[in-house]
Design an enzyme around this catalytic site. Structure first.
Site, PDB file in Angstrom:
ATOM      1  N   HIS A   1       0.885  -1.051   0.227  1.00  0.00           N
ATOM      2  CA  HIS A   1      -0.011  -0.052  -0.274  1.00  0.00           C
ATOM      3  C   HIS A   1       1.081   1.445  -0.261  1.00  0.00           C
ATOM      4  O   HIS A   1       1.895   1.228   0.181  1.00  0.00           O
ATOM      5  CB  HIS A   1      -1.044   0.254   1.125  1.00  0.00           C
ATOM      6  CG  HIS A   1      -1.402  -1.091   0.744  1.00  0.00           C
ATOM      7  ND1 HIS A   1      -2.862  -1.041   1.426  1.00  0.00           N
ATOM      8  CD2 HIS A   1      -0.952  -2.334   1.848  1.00  0.00           C
ATOM      9  CE1 HIS A   1      -3.551  -2.488   2.137  1.00  0.00           C
ATOM     10  NE2 HIS A   1      -1.749  -3.270   2.134  1.00  0.00           N
TER      11      HIS A   1
ATOM     12  N   THR B   1       0.638   5.290   1.872  1.00  0.00           N
ATOM     13  CA  THR B   1      -0.108   5.381   3.424  1.00  0.00           C
ATOM     14  C   THR B   1      -1.042   6.751   2.816  1.00  0.00           C
ATOM     15  O   THR B   1      -2.018   6.868   3.113  1.00  0.00           O
ATOM     16  CB  THR B   1       0.428   6.189   4.182  1.00  0.00           C
ATOM     17  OG1 THR B   1       1.628   6.717   4.057  1.00  0.00           O
ATOM     18  CG2 THR B   1       1.176   5.016   4.842  1.00  0.00           C
TER      19      THR B   1
ATOM     20  N   GLU C   1       2.589  -0.999   4.532  1.00  0.00           N
ATOM     21  CA  GLU C   1       2.198   0.653   3.469  1.00  0.00           C
ATOM     22  C   GLU C   1       3.899   0.952   3.625  1.00  0.00           C
ATOM     23  O   GLU C   1       4.396   0.855   4.989  1.00  0.00           O
ATOM     24  CB  GLU C   1       0.843   0.886   4.907  1.00  0.00           C
ATOM     25  CG  GLU C   1      -0.056   1.047   5.718  1.00  0.00           C
ATOM     26  CD  GLU C   1      -1.159   1.329   5.001  1.00  0.00           C
ATOM     27  OE1 GLU C   1      -0.870   2.361   3.603  1.00  0.00           O
ATOM     28  OE2 GLU C   1      -2.032   0.615   4.984  1.00  0.00           O
TER      29      GLU C   1
ATOM     30  N   HIS D   1      -2.990  -3.045  -3.407  1.00  0.00           N
ATOM     31  CA  HIS D   1      -4.400  -3.463  -2.716  1.00  0.00           C
ATOM     32  C   HIS D   1      -5.025  -3.332  -4.098  1.00  0.00           C
ATOM     33  O   HIS D   1      -6.159  -3.211  -3.648  1.00  0.00           O
ATOM     34  CB  HIS D   1      -4.015  -1.645  -2.146  1.00  0.00           C
ATOM     35  CG  HIS D   1      -5.122  -2.309  -0.506  1.00  0.00           C
ATOM     36  ND1 HIS D   1      -5.604  -1.119  -0.206  1.00  0.00           N
ATOM     37  CD2 HIS D   1      -6.304  -3.348  -0.739  1.00  0.00           C
ATOM     38  CE1 HIS D   1      -6.491  -0.882   0.418  1.00  0.00           C
ATOM     39  NE2 HIS D   1      -7.324  -2.002  -0.153  1.00  0.00           N
TER      40      HIS D   1
ATOM     41  N   ASP E   1      -3.647   2.097  -4.568  1.00  0.00           N
ATOM     42  CA  ASP E   1      -3.018   1.685  -3.943  1.00  0.00           C
ATOM     43  C   ASP E   1      -1.771   0.988  -4.311  1.00  0.00           C
ATOM     44  O   ASP E   1      -2.680  -0.607  -4.385  1.00  0.00           O
ATOM     45  CB  ASP E   1      -2.415   3.000  -2.109  1.00  0.00           C
ATOM     46  CG  ASP E   1      -3.377   1.871  -2.004  1.00  0.00           C
ATOM     47  OD1 ASP E   1      -5.179   1.547  -2.171  1.00  0.00           O
ATOM     48  OD2 ASP E   1      -2.600   1.533  -0.868  1.00  0.00           O
TER      49      ASP E   1
HETATM   50 ZN   LIG Z   1      -4.156   1.094   0.870  1.00  0.00          ZN
END
Ligand SMILES: [Zn+2]
Length: 269
Positions: A74, A76, A139, A177, A187
């Protein structure tokens, strides 16, 4: 004397750990994980509704913990690591990730890899659903409109290597993601270096675009074979483009995409 110095050192360590900015949430983590440990020791085993559905209990001697089989990456969409750490330590947000990688390449580990973080949401890859239950969430501190730093990418590749070795995660199961939640998530952004990751053994990349694609080639089916949920085909195409053709913001599959998918699909057969 030596014992005294060692004792002082340990005491200082305990004081600093119990006073840091996250002392309260560290304590909450410990308390919650203790509750889960208690659950693991329970026998006879009740199901999640509290019922014991198999009255004859015989404890086996042969078992291990369940292991993660996917890694979801991901960005953030926040402005600093501190902001993200704060978001992930507030109960009301109910979001978290196993790891957070800051712009300087430092890595924060936020929960045991064997526990379930809340990062994937409603998602699907291939036929796998409830990806939170089977994945590690990473993340990367990035607002979504900027390149990822070299230090972040280096730390990420090192971390992915450790996870891949520790849990035997297949090369196909390192995804973003956006890949597992088309139409809902974008993302990591188009700046993310997927090809570099694939070169290191995390996720696949196509080898060539100088292929002759047969007229009857079904590019949408190829997307499905790679893993995308094609229920909403426009969103699936958008997610594919974020990952494989980041410079292209169109919403339909063109000849170049068909060539990429034709080459890519073979790796998943
Ligand atoms: Zn995400």
């Amino acid at each position: 004397m030596k014992t005294l110095v060692a004792g002082l050192f340990i005491a200082l360590l305990i004081i600093s750990c119990s006073r840091g900015p996250y002392a309260t949430t560290n304590k909450a983590y410990k308390k919650q994980s203790k509750e889960y440990a208690k659950l693991l020791r329970e026998y006879p085993v009740a199901d999640s509704t509290g019922l014991n559905f198999a009255p004859s209990w015989v404890g086996t001697t042969n078992f291990t913990m369940r292991r993660p089989n996917f890694v979801i990456i991901h960005h953030t969409a926040q402005n600093s690591c501190e902001q993200t750490l704060r978001t992930f330590t507030l109960t009301r947000t109910q979001v978290s990730a196993h790891y957070v990688i800051c712009r300087d390449g430092s890595v924060h580990h936020m929960l045991n890899d064997l526990l379930r973080a809340h990062h994937a949401g409603v998602s699907k890859w291939g036929n796998a659903t409830d990806i939170n239950s089977s994945s590690i969430g990473i993340e990367i501190d990035n607002n979504g409109f900027e390149p990822f730093t070299e230090a972040q990418v280096n730390s990420l590749i090192e971390l992915l290597g450790r996870l891949k070795r520790a849990y035997n995660i297949p090369v196909t199961n390192f995804v973003g993601h956006a890949d597992i939640a088309p139409g809902r998530k974008v993302d990591p952004s188009r700046y993310f270096p997927w090809q570099k990751l694939a070169d290191s053994g995390f996720g696949y990349w196509y080898d060539t675009t100088s292929v002759q694609v047969p007229d009857n080639f079904n590019a949408l089916q190829a997307l499905r074979i790679v893993g995308y949920n094609i229920k909403d085909s426009t969103s699936a195409i958008q997610s594919f483009k974020i990952h494989f053709t980041p410079a292209d913001s169109t919403k339909t599959l063109n000849e170049a995409d068909r060539k990429i998918l034709f080459d890519l699909e073979k790796k998943y057969q």
